[in-house]
Design an enzyme around this catalytic site. Structure first.
Site, PDB file in Angstrom:
ATOM      1  N   CYS A 244      12.124  -1.232  10.256  1.00 42.90           N
ATOM      2  CA  CYS A 244      11.417   0.021  10.516  1.00 42.90           C
ATOM      3  C   CYS A 244      11.078   0.127  12.003  1.00 42.90           C
ATOM      4  O   CYS A 244      10.854  -0.874  12.671  1.00 42.90           O
ATOM      5  CB  CYS A 244      10.140   0.078   9.679  1.00 42.90           C
ATOM      6  SG  CYS A 244       9.245   1.646   9.851  1.00 42.90           S
TER       7      CYS A 244
ATOM      8  N   ASP B  66       8.404   1.127  13.176  1.00 43.34           N
ATOM      9  CA  ASP B  66       6.967   0.873  13.332  1.00 43.34           C
ATOM     10  C   ASP B  66       6.701  -0.186  14.418  1.00 43.34           C
ATOM     11  O   ASP B  66       7.294  -1.270  14.388  1.00 43.34           O
ATOM     12  CB  ASP B  66       6.397   0.393  11.978  1.00 43.34           C
ATOM     13  CG  ASP B  66       4.884   0.412  11.949  1.00 43.34           C
ATOM     14  OD1 ASP B  66       4.258  -0.179  12.848  1.00 43.34           O
ATOM     15  OD2 ASP B  66       4.315   1.022  11.024  1.00 43.34           O
TER      16      ASP B  66
ATOM     17  N   ARG C 247       4.454  -2.154  14.860  1.00 45.09           N
ATOM     18  CA  ARG C 247       3.836  -3.403  14.402  1.00 45.09           C
ATOM     19  C   ARG C 247       4.840  -4.378  13.788  1.00 45.09           C
ATOM     20  O   ARG C 247       4.465  -5.456  13.337  1.00 45.09           O
ATOM     21  CB  ARG C 247       2.742  -3.075  13.372  1.00 45.09           C
ATOM     22  CG  ARG C 247       1.613  -2.231  13.945  1.00 45.09           C
ATOM     23  CD  ARG C 247       0.749  -1.637  12.853  1.00 45.09           C
ATOM     24  NE  ARG C 247       1.494  -0.680  12.030  1.00 45.09           N
ATOM     25  CZ  ARG C 247       0.977  -0.038  10.985  1.00 45.09           C
ATOM     26  NH1 ARG C 247      -0.279  -0.271  10.636  1.00 45.09           N
ATOM     27  NH2 ARG C 247       1.706   0.822  10.298  1.00 45.09           N
TER      28      ARG C 247
ATOM     29  N   HIS D  73       8.342  -3.043   5.298  1.00 48.74           N
ATOM     30  CA  HIS D  73       6.977  -3.565   5.425  1.00 48.74           C
ATOM     31  C   HIS D  73       6.031  -2.757   4.544  1.00 48.74           C
ATOM     32  O   HIS D  73       6.241  -1.565   4.318  1.00 48.74           O
ATOM     33  CB  HIS D  73       6.511  -3.545   6.887  1.00 48.74           C
ATOM     34  CG  HIS D  73       6.368  -2.177   7.482  1.00 48.74           C
ATOM     35  ND1 HIS D  73       5.153  -1.581   7.687  1.00 48.74           N
ATOM     36  CD2 HIS D  73       7.288  -1.268   7.898  1.00 48.74           C
ATOM     37  CE1 HIS D  73       5.328  -0.387   8.223  1.00 48.74           C
ATOM     38  NE2 HIS D  73       6.613  -0.162   8.363  1.00 48.74           N
TER      39      HIS D  73
ATOM     40  N   CYS E 154       4.058   1.177   5.063  1.00 51.77           N
ATOM     41  CA  CYS E 154       5.013   1.930   5.875  1.00 51.77           C
ATOM     42  C   CYS E 154       4.690   3.437   5.851  1.00 51.77           C
ATOM     43  O   CYS E 154       4.664   4.055   4.783  1.00 51.77           O
ATOM     44  CB  CYS E 154       6.433   1.685   5.363  1.00 51.77           C
ATOM     45  SG  CYS E 154       7.690   2.551   6.333  1.00 51.77           S
TER      46      CYS E 154
HETATM   47 ZN    ZN Z   1       7.553   1.636   8.458  1.00 52.01          ZN
END
Ligand code: ZN
Length: 207
Positions: free
Chosen positions: A42, A44, A46, A98, A101
């Site tokens: 992803c 993302d 993080r 994750h 999400c």
């Molecule tokens: Zn995500």
């Protein structure tokens, strides 16, 4: 403001630190890359691939998009897979989702998100495939976590269905496709135990 000085400062410092601990690092890496892994994760912020599995530059080939989706019409993702498998000859493709999400969360909501809804459609399809199982769960939290996991499993399957991976297996190339999920709250990865390493294993999962 225009040149984001802090980032350039951090880059210089990082480069110095790497050179101090391994003087030949960049010279060796500039000649070639030889990663064993392709990471599809992803976007993302993080969930940075290299950092969470503690790998150096050169050790993992990476593709990231919202909610780690592999779509058969996405030339960007397919080109990454083709290059990784046919040229770099990676031995492992890892789909890493994750919990928590935002893409999965948005796909579960009823309201409009604009353009991105076209992308989230792929995740809504995953929900639809597993609707009975998801509806049977006790609450939204459980459904959210389960959809984060099921989305990874679907994308593992999508990768295995590509002509690229099937061709590699037919040619006897060693290649395993893995499905993992990452927990933002403790930094720990979990193997979803859906690894597929050849056409026989793939057809066993389709029964
Ligand atoms: Zn995500």
């Amino acid at each position: 403001m225009r040149i984001l000085k802090t980032l350039f400062d951090k880059n210089r410092q990082w480069s110095e630190n790497v050179k101090k601990s391994d003087p030949g690092f960049f010279e060796a890496l500039a000649k070639q890359q030889n990663p064993e892994y392709l990471w599809i994760g992803c976007s993302d912020s993080r969930v940075p691939a290299n950092q969470i599995i503690d790998l150096q530059p050169g050790e993992i080939f990476v593709h990231r998009n919202i909610a780690n989706v592999v779509v058969h019409t996405d030339l960007n993702c397919l080109s990454v897979i083709q290059y990784a498998v046919e040229v770099l000859k990676v031995k492992h493709i890892i789909v890493c989702g994750h919990y928590g999400c935002g893409g999965i969360m948005a796909a579960m909501e009823d309201h409009d998100h604009g353009l991105i809804d076209n992308w989230l459609r792929n995740i809504r399809d995953v929900y639809r495939f597993h609707e009975q199982r998801l509806q049977a769960l006790p609450g939204d939290r459980e459904r959210f976590d389960a959809l984060c996991e099921l989305n990874v499993v679907e994308q593992v399957n999508n990768i295995c269905q590509t002509t690229i991976v099937q061709g590699a297996w037919r040619a006897g190339q060693e290649l395993a496709v893995h499905g993992w999920i990452y927990n933002l709250s403790d930094g720990i990865l979990k193997d979803l135990d859906v690894c597929i390493t050849n056409l026989d294993e793939l057809s066993a999962t389709q029964r």
